[in-house]
Every structure is written in C-alpha cells, then in structure tokens.
Design an enzyme around this catalytic site. Structure first.
Site, PDB file in Angstrom:
ATOM      1  CE1 TYR A  55      -3.435  -2.909   0.593  1.00  7.72           C
ATOM      2  CE2 TYR A  55      -3.991  -1.226  -0.316  1.00  7.72           C
ATOM      3  CZ  TYR A  55      -4.317  -2.074   0.104  1.00  7.72           C
ATOM      4  OH  TYR A  55      -5.302  -3.144  -0.458  1.00  7.72           O
ATOM      5  CD  GLN A  72     -15.561  -1.066  -9.436  1.00  6.36           C
ATOM      6  OE1 GLN A  72     -15.840  -2.594  -9.069  1.00  6.36           O
ATOM      7  NE2 GLN A  72     -15.546  -1.268 -10.283  1.00  6.36           N
ATOM      8  CG  HIS A 106     -14.077  -0.782  -4.096  1.00  3.77           C
ATOM      9  ND1 HIS A 106     -14.061  -1.457  -5.198  1.00  3.77           N
ATOM     10  CD2 HIS A 106     -15.217  -2.127  -2.977  1.00  3.77           C
ATOM     11  CE1 HIS A 106     -15.030  -2.570  -5.938  1.00  3.77           C
ATOM     12  NE2 HIS A 106     -15.297  -2.724  -4.322  1.00  3.77           N
ATOM     13  CB  THR A 144     -15.442  -0.883 -14.128  1.00  3.52           C
ATOM     14  OG1 THR A 144     -15.241  -2.358 -12.931  1.00  3.52           O
ATOM     15  CG2 THR A 144     -16.780  -1.155 -14.519  1.00  3.52           C
TER      16      THR A 144
HETATM   17  C1  BV8 Z   1     -18.209  -9.078  -0.256  1.00  5.75           C
HETATM   18  C2  BV8 Z   1     -10.236  -1.707  -2.552  1.00  5.75           C
HETATM   19  C3  BV8 Z   1     -19.533  -9.799   0.994  1.00  5.75           C
HETATM   20  C4  BV8 Z   1      -8.443  -2.393  -2.250  1.00  5.75           C
HETATM   21  C5  BV8 Z   1     -10.841  -3.971  -3.325  1.00  5.75           C
HETATM   22  C6  BV8 Z   1     -14.703 -15.184  -2.817  1.00  5.75           C
HETATM   23  C7  BV8 Z   1     -14.042 -15.747  -1.805  1.00  5.75           C
HETATM   24  C8  BV8 Z   1     -14.551 -14.433  -0.977  1.00  5.75           C
HETATM   25  C9  BV8 Z   1     -15.131 -13.554  -1.776  1.00  5.75           C
HETATM   26  C10 BV8 Z   1     -15.436 -13.668  -3.130  1.00  5.75           C
HETATM   27  C11 BV8 Z   1     -14.946 -14.845  -3.421  1.00  5.75           C
HETATM   28  N1  BV8 Z   1     -15.886 -15.178  -4.868  1.00  5.75           N
HETATM   29  C12 BV8 Z   1     -16.629 -13.342  -5.068  1.00  5.75           C
HETATM   30  C13 BV8 Z   1     -15.996 -12.986  -3.736  1.00  5.75           C
HETATM   31  C14 BV8 Z   1     -16.676 -11.648  -3.589  1.00  5.75           C
HETATM   32  C15 BV8 Z   1     -15.346 -10.794  -3.593  1.00  5.75           C
HETATM   33  C16 BV8 Z   1     -15.149 -10.629  -5.532  1.00  5.75           C
HETATM   34  O1  BV8 Z   1     -16.377 -10.057  -5.979  1.00  5.75           O
HETATM   35  N2  BV8 Z   1     -14.319 -11.341  -6.259  1.00  5.75           N
HETATM   36  C17 BV8 Z   1     -13.986 -11.448  -7.565  1.00  5.75           C
HETATM   37  C18 BV8 Z   1     -12.809 -11.134  -7.928  1.00  5.75           C
HETATM   38  C19 BV8 Z   1     -14.754 -12.312  -7.892  1.00  5.75           C
HETATM   39  N3  BV8 Z   1     -15.711  -9.547  -3.849  1.00  5.75           N
HETATM   40  C20 BV8 Z   1     -15.812  -8.682  -2.289  1.00  5.75           C
HETATM   41  O2  BV8 Z   1     -15.084  -9.338  -1.357  1.00  5.75           O
HETATM   42  C21 BV8 Z   1     -16.246  -7.749  -1.998  1.00  5.75           C
HETATM   43  N4  BV8 Z   1     -16.634  -8.050  -0.422  1.00  5.75           N
HETATM   44  O3  BV8 Z   1     -18.469  -9.115  -1.337  1.00  5.75           O
HETATM   45  O4  BV8 Z   1     -18.815  -8.361   0.822  1.00  5.75           O
HETATM   46  C22 BV8 Z   1     -18.428 -10.957   2.179  1.00  5.75           C
HETATM   47  C23 BV8 Z   1     -17.860 -11.011   2.199  1.00  5.75           C
HETATM   48  C24 BV8 Z   1     -17.640 -12.020   3.131  1.00  5.75           C
HETATM   49  C25 BV8 Z   1     -17.650 -12.981   2.247  1.00  5.75           C
HETATM   50  C26 BV8 Z   1     -17.956 -13.269   0.310  1.00  5.75           C
HETATM   51  C27 BV8 Z   1     -18.213 -12.329   0.139  1.00  5.75           C
HETATM   52  C28 BV8 Z   1     -15.443  -6.632  -1.696  1.00  5.75           C
HETATM   53  C29 BV8 Z   1     -14.555  -6.747  -3.069  1.00  5.75           C
HETATM   54  C30 BV8 Z   1     -13.574  -5.214  -3.241  1.00  5.75           C
HETATM   55  C31 BV8 Z   1     -12.291  -5.309  -3.018  1.00  5.75           C
HETATM   56  N5  BV8 Z   1     -11.253  -4.140  -2.640  1.00  5.75           N
HETATM   57  N6  BV8 Z   1     -10.153  -2.565  -4.208  1.00  5.75           N
HETATM   58  C32 BV8 Z   1      -8.079  -2.446  -2.740  1.00  5.75           C
HETATM   59  O5  BV8 Z   1      -7.579  -1.316  -3.298  1.00  5.75           O
HETATM   60  O6  BV8 Z   1      -6.788  -2.027  -2.157  1.00  5.75           O
HETATM   61  S1  BV8 Z   1     -11.886  -4.355  -5.434  1.00  5.75           S
HETATM   62  C33 BV8 Z   1     -10.325  -3.788  -6.679  1.00  5.75           C
HETATM   63  O7  BV8 Z   1     -11.408  -4.048  -8.153  1.00  5.75           O
HETATM   64  C34 BV8 Z   1     -10.719  -1.994  -7.082  1.00  5.75           C
HETATM   65  O8  BV8 Z   1     -11.737  -1.922  -5.982  1.00  5.75           O
HETATM   66  C35 BV8 Z   1     -11.448  -1.908  -8.239  1.00  5.75           C
HETATM   67  O9  BV8 Z   1     -11.798  -1.154  -9.004  1.00  5.75           O
HETATM   68  C36 BV8 Z   1     -11.920  -3.629  -8.104  1.00  5.75           C
HETATM   69  C37 BV8 Z   1     -12.334  -3.501  -9.113  1.00  5.75           C
HETATM   70  O10 BV8 Z   1     -11.529  -3.744 -10.307  1.00  5.75           O
HETATM   71  P1  BV8 Z   1     -11.475  -2.271 -11.754  1.00  5.75           P
HETATM   72  O11 BV8 Z   1     -12.033  -0.676 -10.640  1.00  5.75           O
HETATM   73  O12 BV8 Z   1     -12.768  -3.085 -12.506  1.00  5.75           O
HETATM   74  O13 BV8 Z   1      -9.942  -2.516 -12.591  1.00  5.75           O
HETATM   75  P2  BV8 Z   1      -9.236  -3.738 -13.475  1.00  5.75           P
HETATM   76  O14 BV8 Z   1      -8.151  -3.689 -13.262  1.00  5.75           O
HETATM   77  O15 BV8 Z   1     -10.184  -5.116 -12.886  1.00  5.75           O
HETATM   78  O16 BV8 Z   1     -10.166  -3.241 -14.675  1.00  5.75           O
HETATM   79  C38 BV8 Z   1     -10.014  -2.285 -15.368  1.00  5.75           C
HETATM   80  C39 BV8 Z   1     -10.379  -1.903 -16.274  1.00  5.75           C
HETATM   81  O17 BV8 Z   1     -10.837  -0.401 -17.168  1.00  5.75           O
HETATM   82  C40 BV8 Z   1     -10.446  -2.903 -17.952  1.00  5.75           C
HETATM   83  O18 BV8 Z   1     -12.082  -3.221 -17.595  1.00  5.75           O
HETATM   84  C41 BV8 Z   1     -10.034  -2.220 -18.719  1.00  5.75           C
HETATM   85  O19 BV8 Z   1     -10.163  -2.350 -20.132  1.00  5.75           O
HETATM   86  C42 BV8 Z   1     -10.364  -0.605 -18.359  1.00  5.75           C
HETATM   87  N7  BV8 Z   1      -9.183  -0.079 -18.566  1.00  5.75           N
HETATM   88  C43 BV8 Z   1      -8.134   0.594 -19.156  1.00  5.75           C
HETATM   89  N8  BV8 Z   1      -7.264   1.307 -19.256  1.00  5.75           N
HETATM   90  C44 BV8 Z   1      -8.195   1.945 -19.567  1.00  5.75           C
HETATM   91  C45 BV8 Z   1      -9.677   1.402 -19.210  1.00  5.75           C
HETATM   92  N9  BV8 Z   1     -10.755   1.890 -19.443  1.00  5.75           N
HETATM   93  C46 BV8 Z   1     -10.944   2.944 -19.686  1.00  5.75           C
HETATM   94  N10 BV8 Z   1     -10.388   4.035 -20.047  1.00  5.75           N
HETATM   95  C47 BV8 Z   1      -8.857   3.888 -19.927  1.00  5.75           C
HETATM   96  N11 BV8 Z   1      -8.217   4.100 -20.425  1.00  5.75           N
END
Ligand code: BV8
Ligand code: ZN
Length: 253
Positions: free
Chosen positions: A63, A97, A125, A198
């Site tokens: 971080y 996010q 987040h 996203t």
């Molecule tokens: C929850 C803060 C209830 C931290 C973040 C198994 C076990 C436990 C949980 C889960 C599980 N399976 C699923 C889950 C739920 C899990 C989840 O969704 N996992 C995913 C990976 C499958 N979610 C959670 O755990 C959430 N809590 O569900 O609570 C619960 C409680 C107990 C037990 C179970 C459930 C909490 C989720 C929050 C996590 N924290 N961030 C930090 O930042 O350090 S998430 C992190 O990913 C960021 O916040 C980020 O914003 C977020 C999403 O990513 P994106 O923002 O979309 O970024 P990414 O890189 O992925 O994509 C970038 C995009 O931009 C791409 O599409 C690209 O094409 C595009 N791009 C690139 N350049 C450009 C562009 N677009 C436009 N212009 C450009 N120039």
C-alpha cells in the site's frame, strides 16, 4: 457517440460507476491490466484481511508503494469531464470503486471557489489515503509515507495502540451498507448509468449498473475492451475514458 450523447441529453438523473480504468491515463496501475500491480502478487491475495493478519508488513509495503505512486498522479480529462457533468444542471452521482481520490481532486479543481460537493464521489471501496484502527473506531485521513521495515515501525493507533490499516474494503470484507444502499438507490433512480473503466468482475459493485436497467434506464459502457457488462449495455463505446468522456459530456453544462 452521437447516440450516447442523445441518451445523456434525455437523462435527468445520471449515475456514473467508475473503476481503475478511468485512472489508468493518470498513471495509476489497474488491477488486472497487462502492467498489473506490484510484482507478481494478485490483488486478491494481498488486499485481504487474512494477508494483513499474516503479514501486515508486506501488505503495508504494497500500500505504501501504491500510495507513493498515486500521490504523483493527477486527475485526467476523464475525471474532469465527469466533475463538469456533476457540477452542471443534471443530477449526477459519481460512484467509484477506485480508492485513489482522483475524482475528489478533479471535483475540487473544476469547482474552483465553488462548492465541489455535487461532484464528490461515493467511494464504495474506501480510500487509500485514509487509515483506520484494526481494533477501535479511530479513523483519519493519512497521506504521508508509511514505514513498514519491521513490525515495530508499522503505524499504530494513537488511541488504543493497535495496528492501523488502510481504510479500504478488502476482498471478503463487506462494503459499508449505508454507502452501498445509497449507490444502488442512485442507480435505480437514474435514467442513465455511465459505466467507465471497470472490468465488471468485482461484486457487489459490478451489479450497481444493473439497478439502472432494472429501473427502466439505459446503460452506456466506456471501455477499450469487452466486459461482462457489455452484453447488457444499451451502448458500448470502445475507447479510453480520458478521450471519450470529454467528447461525451462536451456542451452539457
Ligand atoms: C463482499 C479496494 C460480501 C482495495 C477492492 C470468494 C471469496 C470471498 C469473496 C468472493 C469470492 N468470490 C467472489 C467474491 C466476492 C468478491 C469478488 O467480487 N471477487 C472477484 C475478484 C470475483 N467481492 C468481495 O469480496 C467484496 N466483498 O463480497 O462482501 C462477502 C463477505 C464475506 C465473504 C464473502 C463475501 C469486496 C470487493 C472489494 C475489494 N476491494 N479494492 C484496494 O484497492 O486495495 S476491489 C478492486 O477491484 C478495486 O476497487 C477495483 O476498482 C476493483 C475492480 O477492478 P476494476 O476497477 O474494474 O479494475 P480492473 O483492473 O479490474 O479493470 C480495469 C478496466 O479498465 C478494464 O476493463 C480495462 O479494459 C479498462 N481500462 C483500461 N484502461 C482504460 C480502461 N477503461 C477506460 N479507459 C482506459 N484508459
Ligand atoms: Zn485504536
């Protein structure tokens, strides 16, 4: 683009959901892009309470590196365009996010001496520039470098002495229910949901735009690539948000 501008012109209430992609052009590394994040670690393995319990030093090292990187980044034209839209005549709610604070910085820059609050984002987040105590309710904005070389130098709570942690939502942690319900309510009431930068992979945030569709509104996606939201989008604009957002909102005071 013309069709998207027509949808925006017809919308009284707009909900915006942004992800790491809107900060990419500011130099903030995305999570799942090819540049990826720090070393070979996956965010899902480092941004968790388990990782922090196991090795708080390593998590703070990650971080602190990210905070240092983001401190040197400025809002890009995409952030400014959204701030201008939100400070205009429509009712616009920016839900992000991202934890990088760049939407807030853009809101303050665009508002100047005016009131930036309509353009301040809902940070579902949390914020990388805020810390909270792992044990009591102490929570405070914090932008300075953090020392992580040993457990002894890790930041401690001045109230109870417990470790301080980044005030962000980690994987497996619940989002703040008040913030989350406000985000869903705003999406439900919106005539248009703009989803920019996203991958639509992280829940529950990724399902916020579906509430707009459920409420009879439209979904416009801005992303260089296809995402799980693309098939549900009314329109998908393929491109960078820093380039497309200013063109989309130009002329909407
Ligand atoms: C929850 C803060 C209830 C931290 C973040 C198994 C076990 C436990 C949980 C889960 C599980 N399976 C699923 C889950 C739920 C899990 C989840 O969704 N996992 C995913 C990976 C499958 N979610 C959670 O755990 C959430 N809590 O569900 O609570 C619960 C409680 C107990 C037990 C179970 C459930 C909490 C989720 C929050 C996590 N924290 N961030 C930090 O930042 O350090 S998430 C992190 O990913 C960021 O916040 C980020 O914003 C977020 C999403 O990513 P994106 O923002 O979309 O970024 P990414 O890189 O992925 O994509 C970038 C995009 O931009 C791409 O599409 C690209 O094409 C595009 N791009 C690139 N350049 C450009 C562009 N677009 C436009 N212009 C450009 N120039
Ligand atoms: Zn404390």
């Amino acid at each position: 683009m013309e069709e998207a501008r027509a949808l925006l012109a017809a919308a009284d209430r707009v909900c915006v959901l942004t992800g790491a992609g809107v900060s990419a052009e500011s130099g903030v590394p995305t999570f799942r892009g090819e540049d990826g994040l720090w070393k070979s670690y996956r965010a899902e393995d480092l941004a968790t309470p388990q990782a922090f319990r196991r090795d708080p030093r390593m998590v703070w090292e990650w971080y602190d590196w990210r905070r240092g990187k983001i401190r040197g980044c400025a809002p890009n034209p995409g952030h400014h365009a959204l701030a201008e839209l939100a400070l205009g005549s429509r009712s616009v709610r920016i839900v992000t996010q991202n934890v990088d604070g760049l939407h807030e910085a853009a809101a303050r820059e665009v508002a100047g001496a005016g009131d930036p609050s309509p353009a301040l984002p809902l940070e579902v987040h949390g914020s990388i520039f805020r810390v909270k105590c792992t044990s009591c309710t102490y929570r405070i904005p914090h932008r300075d470098p953090v020392r992580w070389e040993s457990r002894e130098v890790l930041p401690k709570c001045p109230v109870c002495g417990a470790l301080l942690r980044p005030d962000v939502v980690w994987f497996g942690e619940s989002l703040d229910p008040r913030i989350l319900s406000e985000a869903f309510e705003s999406a439900r009431e919106a005539d248009l949901c703009l989803v920019a930068g996203t991958s639509g992979l992280v829940h529950p945030a990724a399902s916020i735009p579906l509430a707009t569709l459920g409420g009879g509104g439209s979904l416009v996606e801005i992303n260089p690539t296809h995402t799980p939201l693309t098939t549900m989008a009314t329109l998908s604009l393929r491109g960078a948000s820093g380039e497309l957002l200013p063109r989309l909102v130009k002329g909407f005071d």
